[in-house]
Design a protein around this motif. Structure first.
Motif, PDB file in Angstrom:
ATOM      1  N   LYS A 131       0.931  -1.270  -0.099  1.00 30.97           N
ATOM      2  CA  LYS A 131       0.074   0.016  -0.011  1.00 30.97           C
ATOM      3  C   LYS A 131       0.752   1.220   0.086  1.00 30.97           C
ATOM      4  N   GLY A 132       2.260   1.151  -0.162  1.00 26.51           N
ATOM      5  CA  GLY A 132       3.191   2.228  -0.375  1.00 26.51           C
ATOM      6  C   GLY A 132       3.806   2.559   0.890  1.00 26.51           C
ATOM      7  N   VAL A 133       3.750   1.796   1.855  1.00 21.47           N
ATOM      8  CA  VAL A 133       4.362   2.010   3.194  1.00 21.47           C
ATOM      9  C   VAL A 133       5.971   1.294   2.958  1.00 21.47           C
ATOM     10  N   GLU A 134       6.836   2.347   3.271  1.00 22.40           N
ATOM     11  CA  GLU A 134       8.193   1.955   3.122  1.00 22.40           C
ATOM     12  C   GLU A 134       8.984   1.383   4.431  1.00 22.40           C
ATOM     13  N   ASP A 135       8.175   1.849   5.389  1.00 27.46           N
ATOM     14  CA  ASP A 135       8.586   1.067   6.903  1.00 27.46           C
ATOM     15  C   ASP A 135       7.756   1.048   7.664  1.00 27.46           C
ATOM     16  N   ILE A 136       7.718  -0.167   8.430  1.00 26.07           N
ATOM     17  CA  ILE A 136       6.766  -0.570   9.637  1.00 26.07           C
ATOM     18  C   ILE A 136       7.490  -0.405  11.053  1.00 26.07           C
ATOM     19  N   VAL A 137       7.264   0.148  11.864  1.00 30.62           N
ATOM     20  CA  VAL A 137       8.287   0.489  12.870  1.00 30.62           C
ATOM     21  C   VAL A 137       7.220   0.238  14.087  1.00 30.62           C
ATOM     22  N   CYS A 138       7.794  -0.773  15.007  1.00 30.50           N
ATOM     23  CA  CYS A 138       7.169  -1.105  16.379  1.00 30.50           C
ATOM     24  C   CYS A 138       7.921  -0.285  17.320  1.00 30.50           C
ATOM     25  N   MET A 139       7.269   0.395  18.322  1.00 26.97           N
ATOM     26  CA  MET A 139       7.872   1.049  19.379  1.00 26.97           C
ATOM     27  C   MET A 139       7.430   0.822  20.760  1.00 26.97           C
ATOM     28  N   ALA A 140       8.461   0.580  21.614  1.00 29.69           N
ATOM     29  CA  ALA A 140       8.148   0.528  23.094  1.00 29.69           C
ATOM     30  C   ALA A 140       8.948   0.994  23.993  1.00 29.69           C
ATOM     31  N   VAL A 141       8.524   1.313  25.209  1.00 26.52           N
ATOM     32  CA  VAL A 141       9.479   2.104  26.038  1.00 26.52           C
ATOM     33  C   VAL A 141      10.201   0.899  26.825  1.00 26.52           C
ATOM     34  N   ASN A 142      11.118   0.539  25.981  1.00 27.05           N
ATOM     35  CA  ASN A 142      11.935  -0.696  26.529  1.00 27.05           C
ATOM     36  C   ASN A 142      13.455  -0.426  26.137  1.00 27.05           C
ATOM     37  N   ASP A 143      14.484  -1.234  26.736  1.00 19.92           N
ATOM     38  CA  ASP A 143      15.624  -0.739  26.330  1.00 19.92           C
ATOM     39  C   ASP A 143      16.101  -1.467  24.868  1.00 19.92           C
ATOM     40  N   PRO A 144      17.091  -1.187  24.347  1.00 24.20           N
ATOM     41  CA  PRO A 144      17.328  -1.485  22.878  1.00 24.20           C
ATOM     42  C   PRO A 144      17.697  -3.323  23.062  1.00 24.20           C
ATOM     43  N   PHE A 145      18.223  -3.499  24.089  1.00 24.65           N
ATOM     44  CA  PHE A 145      18.477  -5.102  24.192  1.00 24.65           C
ATOM     45  C   PHE A 145      17.164  -5.936  23.932  1.00 24.65           C
ATOM     46  N   VAL A 146      16.456  -5.477  25.035  1.00 27.88           N
ATOM     47  CA  VAL A 146      14.987  -6.228  24.978  1.00 27.88           C
ATOM     48  C   VAL A 146      14.287  -6.184  23.793  1.00 27.88           C
ATOM     49  N   MET A 147      14.433  -4.759  22.787  1.00 34.13           N
ATOM     50  CA  MET A 147      13.633  -4.772  21.597  1.00 34.13           C
ATOM     51  C   MET A 147      14.305  -5.514  20.647  1.00 34.13           C
ATOM     52  N   GLN A 148      15.586  -5.541  20.574  1.00 28.57           N
ATOM     53  CA  GLN A 148      16.377  -6.476  19.602  1.00 28.57           C
ATOM     54  C   GLN A 148      16.054  -7.945  19.938  1.00 28.57           C
ATOM     55  N   ALA A 149      16.102  -8.525  21.313  1.00 27.59           N
ATOM     56  CA  ALA A 149      15.744  -9.839  21.650  1.00 27.59           C
ATOM     57  C   ALA A 149      14.081 -10.303  21.155  1.00 27.59           C
ATOM     58  N   TRP A 150      13.387  -9.314  21.322  1.00 24.90           N
ATOM     59  CA  TRP A 150      11.843  -9.529  20.887  1.00 24.90           C
ATOM     60  C   TRP A 150      11.725  -9.625  19.546  1.00 24.90           C
ATOM     61  N   GLY A 151      12.411  -8.747  18.785  1.00 22.13           N
ATOM     62  CA  GLY A 151      12.487  -8.768  17.195  1.00 22.13           C
ATOM     63  C   GLY A 151      13.053 -10.135  16.718  1.00 22.13           C
ATOM     64  N   LYS A 152      13.966 -10.511  17.337  1.00 20.40           N
ATOM     65  CA  LYS A 152      14.549 -11.945  16.811  1.00 20.40           C
ATOM     66  C   LYS A 152      13.752 -12.860  17.214  1.00 20.40           C
TER      67      LYS A 152
END
Length: 160
Positions: free
Chosen positions: A67-88
């Motif tokens: 639909k023309g969206v170039e990036d989908i971004v998931c944001m949370a008030v969490n630290d970078p290490f947690v967000m990376q692990a959750w993404g993996k």
């Protein structure tokens, strides 16, 4: 007061953990010249966020990007290490960008913070989804407390 349709995404710089290590990412760069869907969850690895919210965007990434969206971004008030692990753990590679807002800087600038101290979560972001084109918010859907409807991938796909 929260942002509204027609407002610019606030200009902030956050820390993002990549395969190359810790990097700074500015919202100016993240949204510049692109159509972006940003959705926010109260926390990584939390029940609704892990069972429905993030997986919905992973499963629907191709249709949303069609639909023309170039990036989908998931944001949370969490630290970078947690967000990376959750993404993996959710196989987001190439589908969803995981954006940690560890100090709630962007969440506060958007005016979409919530007090989760009654649930031992501290201060977090509300559950919401927004669409921005070249940094201007064109759609903003904020969930009522406890709800999961208007920020879902399926709803976002329907209104794109």
């Amino acid at each position: 007061m929260s942002v509204k349709v027609g407002d610019r995404v606030p200009s902030v710089t956050l820390k993002h953990l990549t395969e190359s290590g810790m990097q700074e990412v500015s919202t100016d760069d993240l949204f510049k010249g692109k159509k972006v869907v940003l959705f926010s969850v109260p926390g990584a690895f939390t029940p609704t966020c892990s069972a429905k919210h993030l997986p919905g965007f992973v499963d629907n990434a191709e249709a949303i990007k069609a639909k023309g969206v170039e990036d989908i971004v998931c944001m949370a008030v969490n630290d970078p290490f947690v967000m990376q692990a959750w993404g993996k753990a959710n196989n987001v590679a190439g589908k969803v960008t995981m954006l940690p807002d560890g100090n709630g800087t962007l969440t506060k600038a958007l005016g979409l913070e919530m007090d989760g101290t009654a649930y031992n979560l501290g201060h977090r972001g509300q559950r919401f989804a927004l669409v921005a084109e070249d940094g201007v918010i064109t759609r903003l859907e904020v969930e009522k407390p406890g709800a999961f409807e208007v920020s879902s991938a399926e709803y976002v796909l329907k209104v794109l």
